[in-house]
Write a protein that holds these residues in place. Structure first.
Motif, PDB file in Angstrom:
ATOM      1  N   TYR A  27       0.831  -1.211   0.000  1.00  0.00           N
ATOM      2  CA  TYR A  27       0.000   0.000   0.000  1.00  0.00           C
ATOM      3  C   TYR A  27       0.867   1.263   0.000  1.00  0.00           C
ATOM      4  CZ  TYR A  27      -3.694   3.261   1.435  1.00  0.00           C
ATOM      5  OH  TYR A  27      -4.578   4.303   1.500  1.00  0.00           O
ATOM      6  N   GLY A  28       1.815   1.316   0.926  1.00  0.00           N
ATOM      7  CA  GLY A  28       2.621   2.521   1.093  1.00  0.00           C
ATOM      8  C   GLY A  28       3.632   2.780  -0.004  1.00  0.00           C
ATOM      9  N   ARG A  29       4.162   1.732  -0.612  1.00  0.00           N
ATOM     10  CA  ARG A  29       5.234   1.918  -1.602  1.00  0.00           C
ATOM     11  C   ARG A  29       4.790   1.755  -3.041  1.00  0.00           C
ATOM     12  NH1 ARG A  29      10.664  -0.437   1.048  1.00  0.00           N
ATOM     13  NH2 ARG A  29      10.520   0.744   2.968  1.00  0.00           N
ATOM     14  N   LEU A  30       3.657   1.158  -3.263  1.00  0.00           N
ATOM     15  CA  LEU A  30       3.194   0.939  -4.628  1.00  0.00           C
ATOM     16  C   LEU A  30       1.910   1.710  -4.914  1.00  0.00           C
ATOM     17  CD1 LEU A  30       3.426  -0.766  -7.314  1.00  0.00           C
ATOM     18  CD2 LEU A  30       1.863  -2.371  -6.197  1.00  0.00           C
ATOM     19  N   ILE A  31       0.882   1.464  -4.109  1.00  0.00           N
ATOM     20  CA  ILE A  31      -0.434   2.019  -4.400  1.00  0.00           C
ATOM     21  C   ILE A  31      -0.504   3.511  -4.100  1.00  0.00           C
ATOM     22  CG2 ILE A  31      -2.887   1.860  -3.828  1.00  0.00           C
ATOM     23  CD1 ILE A  31      -2.386  -1.155  -3.286  1.00  0.00           C
ATOM     24  N   VAL A  32      -0.106   3.931  -2.903  1.00  0.00           N
ATOM     25  CA  VAL A  32      -0.198   5.344  -2.528  1.00  0.00           C
ATOM     26  C   VAL A  32       0.596   6.258  -3.468  1.00  0.00           C
ATOM     27  CG1 VAL A  32       0.398   7.036  -0.732  1.00  0.00           C
ATOM     28  CG2 VAL A  32      -0.846   4.956  -0.134  1.00  0.00           C
ATOM     29  N   PRO A  33       1.873   5.952  -3.773  1.00  0.00           N
ATOM     30  CA  PRO A  33       2.588   6.833  -4.703  1.00  0.00           C
ATOM     31  C   PRO A  33       1.903   6.938  -6.072  1.00  0.00           C
ATOM     32  CG  PRO A  33       4.144   5.417  -3.568  1.00  0.00           C
ATOM     33  CD  PRO A  33       2.773   4.925  -3.217  1.00  0.00           C
TER      34      PRO A  33
ATOM     35  N   GLU B  29      -1.190   9.200  -5.603  1.00  0.00           N
ATOM     36  CA  GLU B  29      -0.806  10.601  -5.430  1.00  0.00           C
ATOM     37  C   GLU B  29      -0.299  11.191  -6.738  1.00  0.00           C
ATOM     38  OE1 GLU B  29       1.803  10.695  -2.020  1.00  0.00           O
ATOM     39  OE2 GLU B  29       0.081  10.655  -0.652  1.00  0.00           O
ATOM     40  N   HIS B  30       0.443  10.411  -7.508  1.00  0.00           N
ATOM     41  CA  HIS B  30       0.912  10.875  -8.813  1.00  0.00           C
ATOM     42  C   HIS B  30      -0.276  11.174  -9.735  1.00  0.00           C
ATOM     43  CE1 HIS B  30       3.533  11.380 -12.263  1.00  0.00           C
ATOM     44  NE2 HIS B  30       2.741  10.554 -12.921  1.00  0.00           N
ATOM     45  N   ALA B  31      -1.316  10.359  -9.643  1.00  0.00           N
ATOM     46  CA  ALA B  31      -2.513  10.555 -10.463  1.00  0.00           C
ATOM     47  C   ALA B  31      -3.448  11.616  -9.875  1.00  0.00           C
ATOM     48  CB  ALA B  31      -3.261   9.233 -10.604  1.00  0.00           C
ATOM     49  N   GLN B  32      -3.098  12.172  -8.736  1.00  0.00           N
ATOM     50  CA  GLN B  32      -3.872  13.194  -8.042  1.00  0.00           C
ATOM     51  C   GLN B  32      -5.286  12.722  -7.711  1.00  0.00           C
ATOM     52  OE1 GLN B  32      -3.598  16.912 -10.175  1.00  0.00           O
ATOM     53  NE2 GLN B  32      -1.382  16.961  -9.991  1.00  0.00           N
ATOM     54  N   LEU B  33      -5.360  11.495  -7.224  1.00  0.00           N
ATOM     55  CA  LEU B  33      -6.638  10.938  -6.789  1.00  0.00           C
ATOM     56  C   LEU B  33      -6.760  11.089  -5.280  1.00  0.00           C
ATOM     57  CD1 LEU B  33      -6.678   7.627  -8.846  1.00  0.00           C
ATOM     58  CD2 LEU B  33      -8.078   9.643  -9.246  1.00  0.00           C
ATOM     59  N   SER B  34      -7.942  11.338  -4.807  1.00  0.00           N
ATOM     60  CA  SER B  34      -8.223  11.334  -3.387  1.00  0.00           C
ATOM     61  C   SER B  34      -8.514   9.878  -3.025  1.00  0.00           C
ATOM     62  CB  SER B  34      -9.430  12.226  -3.103  1.00  0.00           C
ATOM     63  OG  SER B  34      -9.733  12.216  -1.746  1.00  0.00           O
ATOM     64  N   TYR B  35      -7.791   9.301  -2.080  1.00  0.00           N
ATOM     65  CA  TYR B  35      -7.865   7.864  -1.846  1.00  0.00           C
ATOM     66  C   TYR B  35      -7.983   7.535  -0.374  1.00  0.00           C
ATOM     67  CZ  TYR B  35      -3.027   8.583  -0.580  1.00  0.00           C
ATOM     68  OH  TYR B  35      -1.888   9.058   0.014  1.00  0.00           O
ATOM     69  N   ARG B  36      -8.435   6.289  -0.126  1.00  0.00           N
ATOM     70  CA  ARG B  36      -8.421   5.754   1.236  1.00  0.00           C
ATOM     71  C   ARG B  36      -8.776   4.286   1.228  1.00  0.00           C
ATOM     72  NH1 ARG B  36     -13.462   7.959   4.659  1.00  0.00           N
ATOM     73  NH2 ARG B  36     -15.117   7.051   3.424  1.00  0.00           N
ATOM     74  N   ARG B  37      -8.484   3.666   2.371  1.00  0.00           N
ATOM     75  CA  ARG B  37      -8.907   2.290   2.645  1.00  0.00           C
ATOM     76  C   ARG B  37      -9.925   2.347   3.775  1.00  0.00           C
ATOM     77  NH1 ARG B  37      -3.476  -1.163   3.765  1.00  0.00           N
ATOM     78  NH2 ARG B  37      -3.721  -0.028   5.698  1.00  0.00           N
ATOM     79  N   ALA B  38     -10.635   1.253   3.977  1.00  0.00           N
ATOM     80  CA  ALA B  38     -11.670   1.227   5.018  1.00  0.00           C
ATOM     81  C   ALA B  38     -11.087   1.467   6.411  1.00  0.00           C
ATOM     82  CB  ALA B  38     -12.416  -0.099   4.977  1.00  0.00           C
ATOM     83  N   ASP B  39      -9.853   1.011   6.665  1.00  0.00           N
ATOM     84  CA  ASP B  39      -9.271   1.195   8.000  1.00  0.00           C
ATOM     85  C   ASP B  39      -8.841   2.634   8.261  1.00  0.00           C
ATOM     86  OD1 ASP B  39      -5.782   0.273   7.757  1.00  0.00           O
ATOM     87  OD2 ASP B  39      -7.096   1.045   6.199  1.00  0.00           O
TER      88      ASP B  39
END
Length: 172
Positions: free
Chosen positions: A73-79, A82-92
């Protein structure tokens, strides 16, 4: 000119608190909270992404190898998000006094994009993916580690993006 509003985020989740800030003011940290920050940027107009995946460390059902889902999550998905300028989250990452279920169902139904990580054949991921397909099958991206176990039968025919889990590194 309106005053920018600060938004309290857990990582990059939906805002839960607002207060006026100056445009040149740095986002203050909140003591004692893991990755909790006040972000003065307004991301409410950005497309949204809900990430469906296991949390923590899990075992690969085929090989028995340990998979660090937080690192994925932290090293692949989040970057990438953020590069795509999407507002994101997981259920936790939802900070809500109610149940976990209702905000998660809302996110699955309304997110512009849902990314589902099939790395561990986690039952909850499959259930959430099923709900997403019920609400909105398009704009759902399946990801899984290259060389990992095959996807569950019902989603084997769907396209998925493979990632190199070994390239994520071990250092924190």
């Amino acid at each position: 000119m309106p005053i920018p509003m600060a938004r309290l985020h857990l990582r990059n989740s939906r805002p839960i608190v607002r207060r006026p800030v100056q445009a040149d003011q740095e986002a203050p940290a909140v003591r004692g909270a893991r990755e909790l920050r006040i972000d003065p940027r307004d991301t409410s107009a950005n497309p949204t992404c809900f990430v469906v995946m296991p949390y923590g460390r899990k075992r690969d059902p085929a090989s028995g190898a340990e998979i660090d889902c937080e690192r994925t999550y932290g090293r692949l998905i989040v970057p990438a998000l953020e590069h795509a300028q999407l507002s994101y989250r997981r259920a936790d990452e939802t900070v809500d006094p109610g149940t976990v279920l209702q905000p998660m169902i809302d996110d699955l139904a309304h997110a512009d994009l849902v990314i589902a990580d099939l790395a561990t054949s986690n039952f909850n991921v499959g259930w959430e993916l099923g709900l997403r397909h019920l609400f909105r099958a398009e704009r759902t991206l399946l990801i899984k580690p290259a060389g990992g176990h095959p996807a569950p039968f019902d989603v084997q025919s769907l396209r998925s993006v493979r990632y190199d889990a070994t390239a994520l590194g071990d250092d924190a």
